[in-house]
Each structure stands twice: as structure tokens, then as C-alpha cells.
Scaffold this active site. Structure first.
Site, PDB file in Angstrom:
ATOM      1  N   ASN A 120       0.876  -1.186   0.000  1.00 43.88           N
ATOM      2  CA  ASN A 120       0.000   0.000   0.000  1.00 43.88           C
ATOM      3  C   ASN A 120       0.906   1.227   0.000  1.00 43.88           C
ATOM      4  O   ASN A 120       1.518   1.543   1.014  1.00 43.88           O
ATOM      5  CB  ASN A 120      -0.891  -0.035   1.248  1.00 43.88           C
ATOM      6  CG  ASN A 120      -1.732   1.222   1.407  1.00 43.88           C
ATOM      7  OD1 ASN A 120      -1.789   2.063   0.501  1.00 43.88           O
ATOM      8  ND2 ASN A 120      -2.384   1.342   2.559  1.00 43.88           N
ATOM      9  N   LYS A 146       0.007   4.217  -0.185  1.00 43.42           N
ATOM     10  CA  LYS A 146      -0.658   5.381   0.425  1.00 43.42           C
ATOM     11  C   LYS A 146      -0.461   6.603  -0.477  1.00 43.42           C
ATOM     12  O   LYS A 146      -0.468   6.457  -1.701  1.00 43.42           O
ATOM     13  CB  LYS A 146      -0.146   5.598   1.857  1.00 43.42           C
ATOM     14  CG  LYS A 146      -0.231   4.294   2.677  1.00 43.42           C
ATOM     15  CD  LYS A 146       0.004   4.482   4.139  1.00 43.42           C
ATOM     16  CE  LYS A 146      -0.133   3.139   4.857  1.00 43.42           C
ATOM     17  NZ  LYS A 146       0.008   3.244   6.294  1.00 43.42           N
ATOM     18  N   HIS A 201      -9.455   1.169   5.148  1.00 39.42           N
ATOM     19  CA  HIS A 201      -8.178   1.361   5.849  1.00 39.42           C
ATOM     20  C   HIS A 201      -8.405   2.310   7.023  1.00 39.42           C
ATOM     21  O   HIS A 201      -9.203   3.251   6.942  1.00 39.42           O
ATOM     22  CB  HIS A 201      -7.143   1.923   4.879  1.00 39.42           C
ATOM     23  CG  HIS A 201      -5.749   1.875   5.432  1.00 39.42           C
ATOM     24  ND1 HIS A 201      -5.307   2.787   6.375  1.00 39.42           N
ATOM     25  CD2 HIS A 201      -4.719   1.024   5.215  1.00 39.42           C
ATOM     26  CE1 HIS A 201      -4.062   2.471   6.700  1.00 39.42           C
ATOM     27  NE2 HIS A 201      -3.684   1.416   6.008  1.00 39.42           N
ATOM     28  N   GLU A 233      -6.749   4.686   8.046  1.00 37.28           N
ATOM     29  CA  GLU A 233      -6.515   6.108   7.706  1.00 37.28           C
ATOM     30  C   GLU A 233      -7.741   6.711   7.037  1.00 37.28           C
ATOM     31  O   GLU A 233      -8.034   7.901   7.220  1.00 37.28           O
ATOM     32  CB  GLU A 233      -5.253   6.221   6.832  1.00 37.28           C
ATOM     33  CG  GLU A 233      -4.002   5.961   7.672  1.00 37.28           C
ATOM     34  CD  GLU A 233      -2.827   5.386   6.912  1.00 37.28           C
ATOM     35  OE1 GLU A 233      -2.834   5.399   5.674  1.00 37.28           O
ATOM     36  OE2 GLU A 233      -1.890   4.904   7.585  1.00 37.28           O
ATOM     37  N   GLU A 286      -4.960  -4.806  10.782  1.00 40.34           N
ATOM     38  CA  GLU A 286      -3.925  -3.795  10.962  1.00 40.34           C
ATOM     39  C   GLU A 286      -4.199  -3.027  12.258  1.00 40.34           C
ATOM     40  O   GLU A 286      -5.021  -2.104  12.269  1.00 40.34           O
ATOM     41  CB  GLU A 286      -3.924  -2.800   9.795  1.00 40.34           C
ATOM     42  CG  GLU A 286      -3.665  -3.416   8.454  1.00 40.34           C
ATOM     43  CD  GLU A 286      -3.169  -2.386   7.438  1.00 40.34           C
ATOM     44  OE1 GLU A 286      -2.064  -2.589   6.925  1.00 40.34           O
ATOM     45  OE2 GLU A 286      -3.868  -1.393   7.185  1.00 40.34           O
ATOM     46  N   GLY A 291       2.959   2.381  10.731  1.00 39.70           N
ATOM     47  CA  GLY A 291       3.931   3.452  10.553  1.00 39.70           C
ATOM     48  C   GLY A 291       4.687   3.822  11.814  1.00 39.70           C
ATOM     49  O   GLY A 291       5.341   4.863  11.870  1.00 39.70           O
ATOM     50  N   SER A 333       3.817  -2.054  10.218  1.00 44.73           N
ATOM     51  CA  SER A 333       5.264  -2.102  10.414  1.00 44.73           C
ATOM     52  C   SER A 333       5.882  -3.451  10.048  1.00 44.73           C
ATOM     53  O   SER A 333       6.855  -3.877  10.677  1.00 44.73           O
ATOM     54  CB  SER A 333       5.634  -1.702  11.855  1.00 44.73           C
ATOM     55  OG  SER A 333       5.224  -0.359  12.113  1.00 44.73           O
TER      56      SER A 333
HETATM   57  P1  13P Z   1       3.310   0.447   7.550  1.00 49.04           P
HETATM   58  O1  13P Z   1       3.791  -0.864   6.956  1.00 49.04           O
HETATM   59  O2  13P Z   1       4.021   1.627   6.981  1.00 49.04           O
HETATM   60  O3  13P Z   1       3.258   0.399   9.029  1.00 49.04           O
HETATM   61  O4  13P Z   1       1.779   0.614   7.030  1.00 49.04           O
HETATM   62  C1  13P Z   1       0.894  -0.442   7.218  1.00 49.04           C
HETATM   63  C2  13P Z   1      -0.362  -0.109   6.498  1.00 49.04           C
HETATM   64  O5  13P Z   1      -1.114   0.748   6.921  1.00 49.04           O
HETATM   65  C3  13P Z   1      -0.646  -0.826   5.261  1.00 49.04           C
HETATM   66  O6  13P Z   1      -1.942  -0.584   4.814  1.00 49.04           O
END
Ligand code: 13P
Length: 250
Positions: free
Chosen positions: A11, A13, A95, A97, A165, A171, A210
Site C-alpha cells: 500500500n 498510500k 483502511h 486512515e 492492521e 507506521g 510495520s
Molecule cells: P506500515 O507498513 O508503513 O506500518 O503501514 C501499514 C499499512 O497501513 C498498510 O496498509
């Protein structure tokens, strides 16, 4: 039904532009015939170009969101059929976010999953608790409610992937403990089988938060972890390639 094909999903983002497609070329060159499914979900403006660059590869391209409607007056939004038309085969939905930044509810997510299935896109439905919810002992109930609410009734299991997640692991460099991942993935599997019967055994459950080359192997060894949804480490061919290699070996 338990021979689930593993999936390494990246992803990107809101990261990446034309020059970053060189990473995709490098990934495709280094992994010409991956032993697992590999997917990259770039920002929408890159989907078509990435799909073209990967036309000779088995690596799939996906979107990061879609609208619940098929078309209409929704400025700035993208329909599932548009993603398919651009070359996407999957779409990430719900997601954390998007749930946080755009106030998406599980009912909103379910409507998008319905729209994606109608367009023949596979949905990667994201669920996960916040740190406060985990510390309150509510992780299982929160994720269970998100899962129940985010899946429409009439979707077929073949059109679904679930991504667990934990919000606090995204992150941050923090990863859920192996026992917590095992507990949550087991609970999600049970819920999927309750909901879909034998078909629930075939739905892949990804871990996200992560995931890096250095921790991927131990996460992939957990029962009912069928792959990963990778953010930051999916941006380079070197790191994402190492995660793919770890998944192939799992
Ligand atoms: P990270 O791997 O950067 O922690 O992000 C995970 C994520 O949100 C994937 O959708």
C-alpha cells in the site's frame, strides 16, 4: 479449502510519482515468477501506468479506495469500475486512515465492498483496534464488530481478503506480539467461517503494521497469517522484495 494462496500486498498510500515506477520495474525483474500473489496499490494517478509497466508480470495492481456508487455527481471520487478500467484487480477498503481521515463507518465500507464485488474487484477489507481499545481489553470485540459491519451480506468469499492492521502498529515500527497476532487472526477466521461456512476457510487474512524484512518471517509463521499488507516497506523493490521472499519461504 485451506490451500489459500499467500498474498504480499503493498500500500503506497499517498506516496509515489512517475520516477518511482522504476521500483516496480526492479521488483518485477527480481521476482519474475513469484511463488505467492503479489499486489501493489499505488495512488490513483499511477494505477494505469503501473498496470501497463506490469503487463508482462504476474504482479497485480490495486486501488486504495472506491466510491460506493457506480457513477454520478461525486467530485473527486473514483468508482470500482474505473479502477478496473485502469488496470486494477483489487481495492483496499476501510483502511484505518480512511476511517479516521474521512469518517468512514463500517456501513460505508460494506457499501464499497458491494460496489467492488459488482465491478469484479477483490476487496481487501481492513480492520484494527486503536491502542486505547487494546489497553481497555476491547481489541477482539472492536475488530469483531468492524468485521461484521464491513462485510455486506451477499458478497461471495472469493471476492474478499481481510487485513488485520492494529492502528497503533501502522507506521510506528511497533508490531503486535506474535501471540496477539495469532489470537486475532484465529478469531477472524472463526468469524469468517461462522459467517460464510466452508467458504470462510478460503478467505485470506493479512497482517499489517510495520511489517519489514527483519520481522516478516516470524509473522508469516503464525497460523492464519496468509500474507501482509505493507506500507512503508513496499515503496522500495529491495524491502518489498525481501518480504516477498520471506512469504515464499513461509
Ligand atoms: P506500515 O507498513 O508503513 O506500518 O503501514 C501499514 C499499512 O497501513 C498498510 O496498509
Amino acid at each position: 479449502m485451506t490451500d489459500r494462496r499467500k498474498l504480499a500486498a503493498g500500500n503506497w498510500k499517498m506516496n509515489g510519482a512517475e520516477p518511482d515506477l522504476a521500483e516496480i520495474d526492479a521488483l518485477a525483474t527480481a521476482h519474475p515468477a513469484p511463488g505467492v500473489d503479489v499486489l501493489v496499490c499505488p495512488p490513483a494517478p499511477l494505477i494505469h501506468r503501473m498496470a501497463q509497466r506490469l503487463s508482462e508480470s504476474t504482479i497485480d495492481v490495486g486501488g486504495q479506495d472506491c466510491h460506493a456508487a457506480a457513477s454520478g455527481a461525486h467530485t473527486g471520487d473514483i468508482s470500482a469500475a474505473m479502477l478496473l478500467d485502469a488496470g486494477a484487480y483489487y481495492v483496499i477498503l476501510g483502511h484505518s486512515e480512511r476511517r479516521a481521515d474521512h469518517g468512514e463507518t463500517s456501513a460505508d465500507v460494506a457499501a464499497k465492498v458491494r460496489a467492488a464485488a459488482d465491478a469484479r474487484l477483490v476487496s481487501i477489507v481492513c480492520v484494527g483496534e486503536t491502542l486505547a481499545e487494546r489497553e481497555d481489553g476491547k481489541a477482539l470485540s472492536v475488530v469483531g464488530a468492524q468485521l461484521a459491519g464491513s462485510l455486506p451480506d451477499d458478497v461471495t468469499p472469493e471476492m474478499l481478503v481481510i487485513a488485520y492492521e492494529p492502528v497503533w502498529a501502522i507506521g510506528t515500527g511497533k508490531v503486535a506480539s506474535i501471540s496477539d497476532i495469532a489470537e486475532m487472526h484465529g478469531a477472524i477466521r472463526t468469524a469468517l467461517v461462522d459467517r460464510f461456512g466452508a467458504g470462510g476457510q478460503g478467505i485470506r487474512i493479512l497482517y499489517g503494521g510495520s511489517v519489514k524484512p527483519g520481522n516478516a518471517a516470524e509473522i508469516f509463521a503464525v497460523p492464519d497469517v496468509d500474507g501482509a499488507l505493507v506500507g512503508g516497506a513496499s515503496l522500495t523493490a529491495e524491502d518489498f522484495g525481501a518480504i516477498i521472499t520471506a512469504l515464499e519461504a513461509a
